[in-house]
Design an enzyme around this catalytic site. Structure first.
Site, PDB file in Angstrom:
ATOM      1  N   HIS A  29      41.138  50.777 -63.290  1.00 41.04           N
ATOM      2  CA  HIS A  29      40.976  50.260 -64.648  1.00 41.04           C
ATOM      3  C   HIS A  29      40.458  51.435 -65.467  1.00 41.04           C
ATOM      4  O   HIS A  29      39.745  52.296 -64.945  1.00 41.04           O
ATOM      5  CB  HIS A  29      39.959  49.114 -64.676  1.00 41.04           C
ATOM      6  CG  HIS A  29      39.592  48.697 -66.060  1.00 41.04           C
ATOM      7  ND1 HIS A  29      40.447  47.963 -66.862  1.00 41.04           N
ATOM      8  CD2 HIS A  29      38.484  48.933 -66.798  1.00 41.04           C
ATOM      9  CE1 HIS A  29      39.864  47.757 -68.032  1.00 41.04           C
ATOM     10  NE2 HIS A  29      38.674  48.334 -68.022  1.00 41.04           N
ATOM     11  N   CYS A 107      45.743  48.080 -68.902  1.00 38.24           N
ATOM     12  CA  CYS A 107      44.608  48.799 -69.490  1.00 38.24           C
ATOM     13  C   CYS A 107      44.877  50.296 -69.612  1.00 38.24           C
ATOM     14  O   CYS A 107      44.453  50.930 -70.580  1.00 38.24           O
ATOM     15  CB  CYS A 107      43.344  48.556 -68.660  1.00 38.24           C
ATOM     16  SG  CYS A 107      43.516  49.016 -66.920  1.00 38.24           S
TER      17      CYS A 107
END
Length: 193
Positions: A29, A107
């Site tokens: 992420h 993301c």
């Protein structure tokens, strides 16, 4: 304050990397830090922005399955903080929660888009390698449940957005009720407020 560093904060999704690291694929992420704020993107089922903000480098705000891996300085920006807020708001029109896709709009795609705007550089390729490999190995996508990748911080942000919408609807209903009451009192009705 001009010439602010643009930093890519990368988080290890260690519970998934136990399975994917043997394939040479890390699952990460990421978020972009600038002016002491970190912006990231995640999915939810609603047609509003999936962009959220956390304290820079604070993996605990993302949830227990994330741990901070590293910070990568990407460059610097001359945009002011107010400009960045407007940029993030505009990106929110493209990066809506219900547009999230683990392989095609995640993301890391958001981090790369914001970085390109702020300092003219994409994020390092290794950060989003999973998305690249999934385009080469289509069945890989079906092995990774999308709901596993919704950070807790985003869930909180979505809850706040929904709460704000509910309050706006309640305020509108109360205003309509007051307007109705006001017109009712002119016709001789007594309304208790």
């Amino acid at each position: 304050m001009a010439n602010q560093l643009v930093i890519l904060n990368v988080y290890d999704m260690y519970w998934m990397n136990e399975y994917t690291s043997s394939l040479g694929i890390g699952v990460f992420h990421s978020g972009i830090e600038v002016y002491g704020r970190e912006f990231a993107y995640g999915g939810h089922p609603y047609p509003f922005s999936g962009i959220f903000e956390i304290s820079p480098g604070n993996a605990s705000e993302l949830g227990e399955t994330f741990k901070f891996k590293e910070a990568v300085v990407l460059g610097s920006t001359d945009f002011m903080e107010d400009d960045i807020e407007k940029i993030v708001e505009e990106l929110g029109k493209e990066f809506k929660g219900n547009a999230y896709h683990l392989m095609h709009k995640n993301c890391n795609h958001f981090s790369s888009a914001l970085s390109e705007i702020l300092c003219g550089k994409e994020i390092p390729r290794w950060v989003n390698r999973l998305a690249y490999f999934s385009s080469c190995i289509p069945f890989l996508q079906s092995c990774l449940p999308k709901e596993w990748l919704t950070p807790a911080a985003l869930q909180s942000s979505v809850s706040q957005e929904l709460q704000d919408e509910l309050e706006e609807a309640e305020d509108a209903a109360a205003s309509a009720s007051l307007a109705s009451s006001a017109s009712g009192s002119r016709t001789g009705r007594h309304t208790k407020l």
